[in-house]
Each structure stands twice: as C-alpha cells, then as structure tokens.
Design an enzyme around this catalytic site. Structure first.
Site, short mmCIF file in Angstrom:
data_model
loop_
_atom_site.label_atom_id
_atom_site.label_comp_id
_atom_site.label_asym_id
_atom_site.label_seq_id
_atom_site.Cartn_x
_atom_site.Cartn_y
_atom_site.Cartn_z
N CYS A 9 -2.67 -3.08 -3.33
CA CYS A 9 -3.93 -2.85 -2.60
C CYS A 9 -4.99 -2.31 -3.56
CB CYS A 9 -3.67 -1.85 -1.47
SG CYS A 9 -5.14 -1.29 -0.60
N CYS A 14 21.34 23.72 0.85
CA CYS A 14 21.67 23.69 2.27
C CYS A 14 21.94 22.27 2.76
CB CYS A 14 20.56 24.35 3.10
SG CYS A 14 18.91 23.71 2.80
N CYS A 17 0.83 -1.21 0.00
CA CYS A 17 0.00 0.00 0.00
C CYS A 17 0.86 1.26 0.00
CB CYS A 17 -0.88 0.05 1.26
SG CYS A 17 -1.93 -1.37 1.55
#
Length: 353
Positions: free
Chosen positions: A67, A317, A36
């Site tokens: 699923c 960063c 899932c």
C-alpha cells in the site's frame, strides 16, 4: 510457523485501524491486490475480501503489492526520518527547550509533531520534552548535583518555576529527592506488537503489551503501584532488556539476565519467583505451581497472582496452563501465549535436533 491471532480478532483490528497489531500481521485485499498494516486508514475492505499473513514476505510471494498510504515495507516501529532527527536532538541535550520556532527551523510543522507524538507515545512533543527534562533533573539531583546547576542546565529561569514543575511531576520538592527514584519508561517493538517497559534504579519493573491509546491510564497505574513518577527516557536496564528481547524472539536466548524488581505481597512474590523456576520450553499447571510454592489447593489464588504479573515474558506467566494442557488465560491474548510457547518449543527442538 508464525501463530496469527484468530481471524475474527484480525478483522476487528483492521476495522478499528488498531495500531497495536502493526507488526503482528499483514492484511491483503483481494479486490485491489494491495497489502497493508492493520492500522491503515484507507477505505476498509469487506472481511470476505481479506487474506492475512504473518509477514510482508508472505504477502509479496502471494502476489500482493504494498500500500502506498501506510507503507508496510518500512520497518515496524522505526520512526520517520524527521522524527528520528527530532528525537536525536532531544537526546543530545535533554535539558534544552525546543520551541515551535525551533521546530520550524528544522522544517518540521509543530502541529505535525504534536499529532505524531500523541498517536505514538500518548503525549504531545512538548510533554515528551518536559518529561525528559524532569527525568534528567531527577538523575542529576540523585547524583549529588547542586540545585543551581540543575536548574540552569535544564532550561529553567527561576528556582520557583523549577521547584513547581519538579513537585508537580514527582510529588515532592527537589530537596527531598536525593534518595528517591522514578520509573523510566520506553516503548519496545516486538513480533507480537508494541510493549511498554519501565525500569527503576534497581531493575526492570514493567513489561506489558500495550495499546498506545491507553498509555496515560497505564502510567497512572504504574505511579500508584511504585509510588513515584514515570518519565520517558533511556535507561541501561531498558537497553539491556531490548537487546535480550531481540535475542529471545530470534530463538537465541533462553534465559534473561536483566535485573528485575517486582514489589507485591509475600504470596504474589512467591508465585512470581515460582514462575521464574519454570524451565524454558516447558509448561506447568496452576495446580503444580500451587504445590511448588507451598500452597497446595490454592490454584485460584495462584492464578490471580499469575495474572497480576507486571513483567510479561521475562517472568514467564505464559508457561502456566490448565491441568488438561489447555492454554488457560493470558492478559496479552491467548494467541500471544500460543506464539510464545511455540517459539520456545521450536527453539528447544532445533537445539536438540
């Protein structure tokens, strides 16, 4: 190899049906043989019964089946067909008013549209449409269109109604906005989860990992920082950014070319410009960055400015680490920082090998 979040973090995301992790990993349940999305609303499995994979392919080859409820085989971030039709109608004529009767004529339940847009975009469908109309009106006014033409083309019946709606969105009447600006925002899917991006007429001003449940708060912060309204829509810089991000994550782009705008204090701007000088595939310590920007010994201040960067990935960063080589901090989560560093190092290695 794809870097996954910590097992504890993934278990928490599955427990909370956290949509921000969709596309980041797949959860497979040993007791049912099903895999899932993390956001699946089916009954929650016990953590001890879960396996985690970085892709649908890996889950399939491990013997799990998809699923039927959350449909993990569908492309992450691709809206359902009925939503695509709706979005296309809005884009074809952003100034048109689409009422509930129009939705029903398209075989779309208005309540369903409201729920979907609230969940995915943090606003109702009608609020999304209002934002697009206002964004279109703002652009027309800046380009010199007459006010009467703008009012009629954006579905307003009176000057007063338009002026009130415009002032409520942008904080000033239309006549004072010919030299103004606004932030156009959109959502971009990535291998690390969804990103919210924003751009002005000067360039991209925002790129952050986002939990869609917090979008209203994020937009409020953007409005405060840039002193202008935020409206959903399309923008040439956002389209360029999305293309470049796809190439970056595919290991085909090592330097971004999209224009950037990053207002801040002189020190913050010096640090952010310093981040842009760190080569792709390399890292720099906070101490070395402080030296590079002419502030030796100011590692803490550099670290704060680094954390205040609003244009993640593009202003890298994530390339700043502790002196000993440890990852240090990262607003998007250390697992994302590790993923980005691994991606860049593997790309450099592949090109040099």
């Amino acid at each position: 190899m794809q870097q996954l979040p910590a097992t504890k973090e993934m278990a928490r995301a599955v427990r909370d049906s956290d949509t921000s992790y969709d596309g980041v990993f797949i959860v497979a349940v040993r007791t049912t043989g099903v895999f899932c999305r993390p956001s699946c609303r089916a009954r929650k499995p016990l953590p001890k019964n879960c396996d985690y994979y970085g892709s649908v392919r890996a889950a399939l080859f491990a013997g799990y089946r998809p699923c039927k409820r959350c449909r993990p085989l569908e492309v992450t971030g691709r809206p359902p067909d009925w939503v695509q039709r709706l979005l296309q109608r809005v884009e074809n004529d952003p100034g048109a008013r689409i009422r509930d009767g129009d939705l029903r004529a398209m075989a779309i339940d208005p309540a369903r549209a409201r729920r979907h847009f609230l969940k995915q975009y943090g606003m109702t469908f009608h609020a999304y449409c209002r934002g697009r109309r206002m964004g279109e009106a703002f652009t027309q006014i800046r380009e010199g269109a007459k006010l009467d033409e703008v009012i009629l083309s954006n579905g307003y019946d009176s000057h007063s109604g338009f002026r009130e709606a415009f002032a409520r969105t942008f904080g000033q009447p239309p006549g004072q906005s010919r030299n103004g600006d606004c932030v156009v925002a959109t959502w971009i899917e990535s291998p690390l989860g969804p990103l919210v991006a924003g751009a002005t007429a000067k360039g991209v001003c925002l790129l952050e990992f986002t939990d869609r449940r917090m979008l209203e708060a994020q937009f409020a912060t953007i409005r405060k920082r840039f002193h202008c309204a935020v409206v959903p829509g399309k923008h040439e810089f956002l389209e360029q950014l999305q293309t470049e991000l796809e190439q970056y994550f595919a290991g085909k782009l090592t330097a971004f070319g999209v224009p950037l705008v990053y207002p801040g204090t002189p020190f913050q701007q010096k640090v952010w410009q310093g981040l842009l000088q760190i080569p792709y595939g390399e890292t720099c310590s906070y101490e070395d960055l402080a030296d590079a920007v002419g502030a030796p010994g100011a590692q803490r201040a550099v670290g704060r400015a680094n954390g205040q960067n609003r244009i993640g990935i593009v202003i890298p960063c994530h390339r700043v680490v502790n002196k000993g080589g440890q990852l240090g901090g990262y607003g998007g989560g250390l697992w994302r920082k590790q993923f980005l560093l691994d991606l860049e190092r593997s790309t450099v290695a592949a090109k040099s090998g």
